[in-house]
Motif scaffolding. Sequence first.
Motif, PDB file in Angstrom:
ATOM      1  N   GLN A 108      -5.540  -6.647  -0.510  1.00 14.00           N
ATOM      2  CA  GLN A 108      -5.712  -5.853   0.694  1.00 14.00           C
ATOM      3  C   GLN A 108      -4.939  -6.447   1.874  1.00 14.00           C
ATOM      4  O   GLN A 108      -4.586  -5.746   2.811  1.00 14.00           O
ATOM      5  CB  GLN A 108      -7.204  -5.769   1.036  1.00 14.00           C
ATOM      6  N   ASN A 111      -1.824  -4.725   1.956  1.00 11.50           N
ATOM      7  CA  ASN A 111      -2.075  -3.408   2.523  1.00 11.50           C
ATOM      8  C   ASN A 111      -2.141  -3.487   4.045  1.00 11.50           C
ATOM      9  O   ASN A 111      -1.605  -2.642   4.758  1.00 11.50           O
ATOM     10  CB  ASN A 111      -3.400  -2.891   1.952  1.00 11.50           C
ATOM     11  N   ASP A 147      -9.857  -1.686   8.527  1.00  3.23           N
ATOM     12  CA  ASP A 147     -10.218  -0.279   8.710  1.00  3.23           C
ATOM     13  C   ASP A 147      -9.907   0.225  10.116  1.00  3.23           C
ATOM     14  O   ASP A 147      -9.300   1.275  10.288  1.00  3.23           O
ATOM     15  CB  ASP A 147     -11.701  -0.073   8.393  1.00  3.23           C
ATOM     16  N   ASN A 834     -11.769   5.769   4.301  1.00  2.21           N
ATOM     17  CA  ASN A 834     -10.831   4.952   3.533  1.00  2.21           C
ATOM     18  C   ASN A 834     -11.428   4.591   2.188  1.00  2.21           C
ATOM     19  O   ASN A 834     -12.626   4.284   2.085  1.00  2.21           O
ATOM     20  CB  ASN A 834     -10.484   3.669   4.283  1.00  2.21           C
ATOM     21  N   VAL A 836     -10.733   2.068  -1.302  1.00  4.64           N
ATOM     22  CA  VAL A 836     -10.006   0.924  -1.840  1.00  4.64           C
ATOM     23  C   VAL A 836     -10.593   0.583  -3.199  1.00  4.64           C
ATOM     24  O   VAL A 836     -11.812   0.680  -3.399  1.00  4.64           O
ATOM     25  CB  VAL A 836     -10.116  -0.305  -0.910  1.00  4.64           C
ATOM     26  N   SER A 853      -5.219   1.730  -2.521  1.00  4.46           N
ATOM     27  CA  SER A 853      -5.997   2.141  -1.355  1.00  4.46           C
ATOM     28  C   SER A 853      -5.484   3.481  -0.856  1.00  4.46           C
ATOM     29  O   SER A 853      -4.297   3.800  -0.984  1.00  4.46           O
ATOM     30  CB  SER A 853      -5.900   1.093  -0.236  1.00  4.46           C
ATOM     31  N   ASN A 855      -5.922   5.568   2.743  1.00  3.49           N
ATOM     32  CA  ASN A 855      -6.432   5.569   4.116  1.00  3.49           C
ATOM     33  C   ASN A 855      -6.392   6.981   4.684  1.00  3.49           C
ATOM     34  O   ASN A 855      -5.493   7.760   4.369  1.00  3.49           O
ATOM     35  CB  ASN A 855      -5.604   4.644   4.997  1.00  3.49           C
ATOM     36  N   TYR A 901      -1.182   6.073   1.179  1.00  2.25           N
ATOM     37  CA  TYR A 901      -1.644   5.283   0.037  1.00  2.25           C
ATOM     38  C   TYR A 901      -0.854   3.980  -0.053  1.00  2.25           C
ATOM     39  O   TYR A 901       0.243   3.834   0.503  1.00  2.25           O
ATOM     40  CB  TYR A 901      -1.483   6.063  -1.275  1.00  2.25           C
TER      41      TYR A 901
END
Length: 909
Positions: A108, A111, A147, A834, A836, A853, A855, A901
């Motif tokens: 993450q 990400n 987030d 979101n 994940v 993920s 979003n 994504y």
Amino acid sequence: MRFLTVFVLILVFPSALLAQENNTIFGTVIDTRTKKPISGVVVTIESTQISNTTDSDGRFEVAMPPNSDYILNLTASDFVTKRIPIIIDGQNIDLGILYLERDIATEQTDNLISLTESELLDDEINSNSSALLQATRDVFLNRAAFDFGQAFFRVRGYDSQNGEVLVNGIPMNKFYDGRPQWNNWGGLNDVTRNQQFSNGLAASEYTFGGILGNTNIDTRPSGMRPGTRLSASASNRTYAGRLMATYTSSVQKNGLAYSVSASRRWAKQGYIDGTLYDAYSVFGALEYQLNEKNSLNFTGMLASNRRGRSSAITEEVFELAGKRYNPYWGEQDGKIRNSRERNIAEPILMLNHFYESDNFNLNTGVSYQFGTNARSRLGYYNAPNPDPTYYRYLPSFYINSPIGANFISANTTKEGFLQNPQLDWQKVYTANAREKAAYVLYDDIADDTQFTGNIVGNWIINERLQADFGLTYKKLTSDNYAEINDLLGAEFYEDIDPFSDTLNDLNGEVQKKEDAIFNYNYRMQAAQFDGFGQFRYTHTKWNAFFAGNYATTNYHREGLFQNERFPDSALGASNNVKFADYGIKSGFTYNLTGRHGVSLQGGYLTRPPVLQNVFINPRENNRVVPDIQTETVSTVDLSYYLRLPKLTGRLTGFYTRFQNTTDINFFFVDTGVGSDFVQEVLTDLDKLHMGTELGLEFQVSSSVKLTGVAAVGKYLYASNPDLTINFDTAGREEDLINLDGNSDLGIANIKDLRLAQGPQQAYAVGIEYRDPKYWWISMTANYLADNYAGISAITRTRSFYLDPETGLAFSEATEENVNKLLGQKPLDNFYLLNLVGGKSWLKKGKYISIFASVNNLFDTVFRTGGYEQSRNGNYGQLKQDNLSGTPSFAPKYWYGYGRTYFLNFAYSF
């Protein structure tokens, strides 16, 4: 005084404090999948300062106070944290083998970087602090980063210059704006994962730091997991694809260990139209362990990043072209060409010596950073503005005409814009068909070289008292100039200022060709010496720290062009601008029980204004903001901590005041005292940040976890600052504001207006499921509110009330009418959902993982921020522009990403 007395007593009578006998807990930490021991696991007794780390065999032991119950916390990079309730009854405890599960959620962080790179590349919105928080395990800060960050949420409303980033203990924040430049190590996620984060004012082993927090990135290969890691990613955010390869050796018998990493990221265009992405990164680190206590580490890294930029747009343009619209690009020969690219390549070379013993650690380091930060733009002289969103090219120009609305022309303009909404490169080349260029593509370049040397020491005086200290010296030389990139078919460009029709370089050629320096050329130098000292004391039930720092800063400008506008101050050296600053901070934590605790922290510090806010117009002259002051920051926060076996949480209230800040802005304005391209200088500007943070995490079962966080803040202007405008007076005999080149407009009435620091309220609830068969999924629902666009301060001055034709006040400019025009309204509130998830496998010793993920699952349209345009600087003009409801100089906004994504595949062995 009482605090210092306590420390003296501790130093003189340590034995009296150590009379209580402890019990010892033993254990071995093993990887669930590979069944191999894990070294470097941080084993902490929650609610205390007691901690240790596992050795190469995964073993640990910690001494604990007797006759109480505690929670043992096992934390390791890339593994899921484990919390174990412990009851001490006067006996030593052997916990046997403890298993940790590999955490693929660490993907993450990749990400997060893809989310934040877009704003970190653009000066207008690069103050987001999300990337600073990626190493934290705090549930609130984790949500804030992963987030809320996509909505440009800022923790406590702080700019990222209030947090410090270090690499191997060496500070990385820039002199220019005080912020860390994350692009300097972008794409090197595998080798920058080993991070130590301290939140807010909390004590740090490495630095006095900022009030937002501090992150130290440790690049020593011995602290990384040995082996090879290959990964591939796909996304529709900033880049479309990424390849990364990393190899780290184990420590050899001769004491050598090394790590190498490389990545490539690319996109024809990102989520925003026309935003190309072209980046590569390389890294190498070599560590030599001379003996058990001494080691040397050399680090070299280069992250080259080229990216097409995007622009904020008005609501009128949004309604015509949508949230992905970007006016900076157009097609040339069937290919996308962006007129505003940013190209960063600033290699870092670093050498550190580490001395580590049981009671004393010393880190001595030097670094050398050099390279280029270039931003291209399309300039023009005696030619139409090439920007397709220029106000005269939009329907509102005809609707808002002072001689009456022309709806036929407005509709024709609308149809023309919809047919050709992008920059027309063919028209540019056609206009440049003759020798002299009407248009020129050029780069604003900053060529920087910076040397930094520092030393950081940590001394464990006894079991309860530790002292930390550090000294840092850094020196910057920054050459700033404009360079012709492309003459777009012409043979030369005349180096003449388009506003005043005066020469930019009296001592050089007027006709400039490609690769020539033109427009402006100057050198900035900055130097800073900084030292800090800190004491940390740990008791069974409480702990405290006290820290102080002192810094001297010196700024200097040297003009390399003699322009025609400022004959006395453009060329040559400026006076040195010097600042001497200090800071103190302290914190006290009391553990009511092993599961409940409170913490109080406070700080008062002065700091120099950042380099960009010292010289009024450094491209043109040596003039410094008159009577410039050091900024002061006073802050306090109070926290309550909850640490139950299944429920953990933190509730914090904070209050921070920034005083005597300075801000400089550039724009063209029609004020009540005249019209010009001006430099707006705000001084004695105060800001107030206060609010609460809440983070809760509940472990429903071994597989299910619930989280809930909330941030409620209030971020305000806390003073009415003084506002002056500066301008040149050369080349014109009329339409001058005055002959002095500056005008004091008095105070700007902005006190109690909201700051444009992202959403001031944010809430999230999340659920996570982690399956025993090594797959994982989580969902977070977020609500963000109370976001504001940046205000135009000049419209809140007395000049706004004056009619430029008569010099008298507008009769209609009553307080009620002015408030209707200038009343501050929040942007729309919005929800984001979101998702994940991921899965991992262990096949014949090879570790495979997939992470994904999504979003903004429901593709919500939302504005992340914006700013009021200052062009209409008088009441009559602003009122006329707003009559139709679609003003030509309406606020401009940035729009957040819709449904996006990120997918990552990794293979480790």
